[in-house]
Design an enzyme around this catalytic site. Structure first.
Site, PDB file in Angstrom:
ATOM      1  N   ARG A   1       0.966  -1.270  -0.250  1.00  0.00           N
ATOM      2  CA  ARG A   1      -0.061  -0.444   0.275  1.00  0.00           C
ATOM      3  C   ARG A   1       1.285   1.487   0.177  1.00  0.00           C
ATOM      4  NH1 ARG A   1      -5.018  -0.815   0.830  1.00  0.00           N
ATOM      5  NH2 ARG A   1      -5.374   1.478   1.986  1.00  0.00           N
TER       6      ARG A   1
ATOM      7  N   TRP B   1       2.895   6.094   1.594  1.00  0.00           N
ATOM      8  CA  TRP B   1       2.221   6.860   0.075  1.00  0.00           C
ATOM      9  C   TRP B   1       2.371   8.020  -0.050  1.00  0.00           C
ATOM     10  CZ3 TRP B   1       4.550   4.047  -4.150  1.00  0.00           C
ATOM     11  CH2 TRP B   1       3.885   4.757  -4.917  1.00  0.00           C
TER      12      TRP B   1
ATOM     13  N   ASN C   1      -4.556   7.354   6.787  1.00  0.00           N
ATOM     14  CA  ASN C   1      -4.924   7.098   5.498  1.00  0.00           C
ATOM     15  C   ASN C   1      -5.749   8.122   5.163  1.00  0.00           C
ATOM     16  OD1 ASN C   1      -4.306   5.722   2.704  1.00  0.00           O
ATOM     17  ND2 ASN C   1      -5.732   4.120   3.895  1.00  0.00           N
TER      18      ASN C   1
ATOM     19  N   GLU D   1      -4.085   2.757 -26.012  1.00  0.00           N
ATOM     20  CA  GLU D   1      -3.564   2.175 -25.417  1.00  0.00           C
ATOM     21  C   GLU D   1      -4.601   0.572 -25.019  1.00  0.00           C
ATOM     22  OE1 GLU D   1      -2.596   2.571 -22.527  1.00  0.00           O
ATOM     23  OE2 GLU D   1      -3.329   1.890 -20.822  1.00  0.00           O
TER      24      GLU D   1
ATOM     25  N   LYS E   1      -2.620  -2.391 -23.883  1.00  0.00           N
ATOM     26  CA  LYS E   1      -3.063  -3.327 -22.476  1.00  0.00           C
ATOM     27  C   LYS E   1      -3.589  -4.655 -23.098  1.00  0.00           C
ATOM     28  CE  LYS E   1      -2.492  -0.995 -20.042  1.00  0.00           C
ATOM     29  NZ  LYS E   1      -1.893   0.447 -19.955  1.00  0.00           N
TER      30      LYS E   1
ATOM     31  N   GLU F   1       0.194  -6.111 -24.462  1.00  0.00           N
ATOM     32  CA  GLU F   1       1.246  -6.317 -22.850  1.00  0.00           C
ATOM     33  C   GLU F   1       0.974  -7.496 -21.693  1.00  0.00           C
ATOM     34  OE1 GLU F   1       2.540  -3.327 -20.614  1.00  0.00           O
ATOM     35  OE2 GLU F   1       0.019  -2.626 -20.293  1.00  0.00           O
TER      36      GLU F   1
ATOM     37  N   LYS G   1       8.019  -3.026 -13.700  1.00  0.00           N
ATOM     38  CA  LYS G   1       7.173  -2.453 -13.815  1.00  0.00           C
ATOM     39  C   LYS G   1       7.313  -1.634 -14.448  1.00  0.00           C
ATOM     40  CE  LYS G   1       2.871  -0.376 -12.314  1.00  0.00           C
ATOM     41  NZ  LYS G   1       2.361  -0.297 -13.333  1.00  0.00           N
TER      42      LYS G   1
HETATM   43  O1  M6R Z   1       6.403   4.819 -15.372  1.00  0.00           O
HETATM   44  P1  M6R Z   1       5.773   5.244 -16.433  1.00  0.00           P
HETATM   45  O2  M6R Z   1       4.871   6.247 -16.332  1.00  0.00           O
HETATM   46  O3  M6R Z   1       6.859   6.160 -16.620  1.00  0.00           O
HETATM   47  O4  M6R Z   1       6.194   3.918 -16.465  1.00  0.00           O
HETATM   48  C1  M6R Z   1       6.015   4.061 -18.190  1.00  0.00           C
HETATM   49  C2  M6R Z   1       4.808   2.904 -18.631  1.00  0.00           C
HETATM   50  O5  M6R Z   1       6.857   2.026 -19.325  1.00  0.00           O
HETATM   51  C3  M6R Z   1       4.597   2.401 -18.835  1.00  0.00           C
HETATM   52  O6  M6R Z   1       3.062   2.938 -19.003  1.00  0.00           O
HETATM   53  C4  M6R Z   1       3.601   0.753 -19.343  1.00  0.00           C
HETATM   54  O7  M6R Z   1       4.189   0.760 -21.099  1.00  0.00           O
HETATM   55  C5  M6R Z   1       3.348  -0.485 -19.023  1.00  0.00           C
HETATM   56  N1  M6R Z   1       3.100  -1.506 -18.861  1.00  0.00           N
HETATM   57  C6  M6R Z   1       2.188   0.204 -19.402  1.00  0.00           C
HETATM   58  O8  M6R Z   1       0.861  -0.248 -19.001  1.00  0.00           O
END
Ligand code: M6R
Length: 605
Positions: free
Chosen positions: A27, A75, A101, A478, A482, A485, A600
């Site tokens: 979180r 956070w 929070n 987008e 989605k 990936e 990520k």
């Molecule tokens: O952390 P960021 O927004 O800079 O990341 C950019 C991309 O690496 C990110 O959006 C990536 O394309 C994701 N896997 C999309 O779902």
């Protein structure tokens, strides 16, 4: 989003609090702390950093004289992720400690009031006002003081409070942020979710908005914040710890998709003044510069780049400022002309993406830079002139979902802010739809089962095309990103007008097309494209505005989106695309949170 945890009972406190906190690390993880009611003072230990950093600083050999403590993993939203901004926060005397929070919208006016009364603040957070408010109202009854304090708060909170004067209890309250109480054997727990308590008890009470609870080791008293008793509904939880972290959802991605109504509200917090104007306090000293801006350059990667593309359409239309958008890896190596009358905006969920950072570094003071980021204290935030946080909370699924819609919401607000500065339009007509965006997103989430059924018809196809025009050309990109990936389907996004320039050659009955066609000035153009696609025998899933039944016979499947301005349609459309991609990937047996070859944050070129 932060994690809060409170414990009262027979166990060794420091260890119990740290173990509980560790379960909540998903979180938030930029700073952490614990507070324990000790003999005649509150023992406080906080660090900037992760829970392991906190654990390494705690001296387990110092005995505690009591059995009650609270803990927090942060956070950041208000205030940098430093030790002084870490929770728990204490009052002036150090007798009362709180963890929080949420976001307190009216913290500034409360802080001014409390400062005038002589309170001394130690942090930049919105949360610290809660500790001082409770101190202000404390007259020998912690429950009463908390009640009076929370009645003054506007915004979202889940809090847990302890006091040296009443060592046998914790007082917790909730409005808009999650809070669960666990009932053990001569021990009780309070937390943001059930994960820290599951190993000790399965008997929990989910506290509702507007309720507060006095928690002792062998009893609890649940009341409304007005003081009326409420009969607690005790539930038996059968989740394992990993399931509980995901709130019972199969994957973080799905949990994060379903968090978006809350995120839409959080992103709006503090952005509107009482008279309905949009505010960005951090941009106050930029007002003249922003009024005279001649050009905006947006740099971003992946999904954040798509948020940049939507922003281009919006800012150009609403504020009349030319905007160019680049992916970071292009911008940093192409010839660019930043100057004093231009602004470079870097959009990044993580604030750590190498190419986005490389682009900002390239500017090197030739133009001003603004970060739109989700991680307070990230490298991007440290290296840009100004920052706007999108307040989506930690995003764990590799596929960006809630951060994207929070970026869109933030950029809509920023575009309206520019228009407001330039006296271009009456923003109220726009802001009333943004203020209801949580409801529009909920409408899409209610279509979950229908979208799942559509996914079950299409999950075996290995190709897909997404098309849209104007605001929903980025939505096409987008949607395709989605899907590809997380499902490994060869999905491509195109501006619909480009079909005849090549991609239409791909289409046949094995190549489904997602056609994004809400009511807009390009509706008829899109309709012609859909007809061209149907003439090639391809299946069409259309996203259209609710109430439009005219495509039912032409298209194979329809997903309705709310009837809102087409400029804002990319938000609900993104949510529908996320659900479709999620279910297709899950049905193809892929680990949705950890798709192959992806990380990520892309911190290398
Ligand atoms: O952390 P960021 O927004 O800079 O990341 C950019 C991309 O690496 C990110 O959006 C990536 O394309 C994701 N896997 C999309 O779902």
């Amino acid at each position: 989003m932060c994690g809060i945890f409170g414990y009262i009972g027979k166990r060794e406190l420091k260890k119990t609090l740290l173990e509980g906190l560790k379960r909540l690390e998903y979180r938030g993880y930029d700073s952490a702390g614990i507070a324990i009611v000790n003999k005649d003072s509150i023992y406080l230990n906080k660090v900037a950093g992760k829970i392991d950093d906190l654990a390494s600083k705690v001296n387990f050999n110092i005995p505690m004289y009591n059995t009650c403590g609270i803990a927090h993993t942060r956070w950041a939203t208000h205030g940098a992720p430093t030790k002084r901004n870490a929770h728990p926060h204490v009052d002036c005397k150090g007798d009362i400690a709180i963890v929080h929070n949420g976001i307190i919208e009216n913290y500034l006016e409360l802080k001014v009031e409390l400062l005038q009364k002589g309170h001394v603040f130690d942090s930049d957070t919105d949360s610290e006002v809660i500790a001082h408010l409770i101190e202000e109202y404390y007259a020998g009854d912690l429950e009463e003081a908390v009640r009076k304090a929370v009645q003054r708060l506007r915004g979202a909170y889940a809090i847990c409070v302890i006091s040296i004067n009443e060592p046998d209890k914790m007082v917790a309250a909730r409005n808009g942020s999650p809070l669960v109480v666990g009932l053990g054997d001569d021990e009780s727990f309070a937390a943001s979710d059930v994960t820290p308590m599951l190993r000790y008890t399965k008997r929990v009470i989910f506290i509702k908005d507007g309720e507060m609870v006095v928690i002792k080791r062998d009893s609890i008293a649940l009341k409304t914040i007005e003081g009326e008793f409420v009969k607690p509904e005790i539930q038996q939880i059968d989740w394992d710890a990993a399931q509980a972290e995901r709130g019972g959802y199969k994957y973080f991605m799905l949990k994060e998709i379903f968090e978006q109504p809350r995120v839409m509200k959080d992103t709006l917090y503090g952005r509107f003044s009482k008279d309905g104007n949009i505010e960005f306090p951090q941009l106050e000293d930029w007002k003249d510069y922003l009024r005279s801006l001649r050009r905006i350059s947006i740099v971003a990667c992946g999904t954040s780049y798509h948020a940049g593309l939507v922003s281009k359409y919006f800012i150009e239309e609403i504020a009349g400022i030319p905007v160019d958008v680049d992916v970071g890896s292009e911008y940093r190596y192409r010839y660019v002309l930043p100057d004093e009358e231009s602004l470079v905006i870097a959009i990044s969920q993580s604030g750590e993406t190498a190419d986005t950072l490389g682009s900002v570094r390239k500017i090197n003071d030739k133009a001003k830079t603004l970060a739109i980021s989700n991680v307070v204290g990230s490298t991007l935030e440290r290296e840009t002139d100004k920052v706007i946080n999108v307040n989506a909370g930690p995003e764990i699924g590799v596929a960006s979902t809630k951060a994207y819609t929070a970026q869109l919401m933030t950029m809509y607000l920023f575009g309206l802010y520019l228009a407001q500065l330039k006296d271009k339009i009456d923003i109220r007509d726009y802001s009333k739809e943004l203020l209801k965006m949580n409801e529009y997103v909920e409408m899409i989430l209610r279509e979950d089962e229908k979208i799942k059924a559509i996914a079950s018809k299409y999950n075996h196809y290995d190709n897909a095309m997404y098309i849209g025009r104007t605001y929903n050309y980025p939505s096409a990109l987008e949607g395709a990103l989605k899907l590809k990936e997380i499902s490994y389907v060869n999905a491509i996004g195109y501006p619909a007008g480009e079909l005849k320039h090549g991609p239409i050659a791909l289409l046949n009955s094995n190549f489904p097309v997602v056609a994004i066609n809400p009511n807009s000035r390009v509706y008829d153009k899109m309709l012609s494209n859909i007809q061209e696609i149907k003439a090639r025998d391809a299946k069409v899933i259309a996203l259209v505005t609710e109430g439009n039944d005219s495509l039912n016979s032409l298209c194979d499947d329809i997903i309705f989106i709310p009837n809102i301005k087409s400029v804002f349609s990319p938000i609900p459309i993104a949510v529908a695309e996320q659900l479709l991609a999620y279910y297709i990937a899950d049905m193809r047996g892929i680990d949705v949170d950890k798709p192959r070859n992806l990380a990520k944050s892309v911190t290398v070129e």
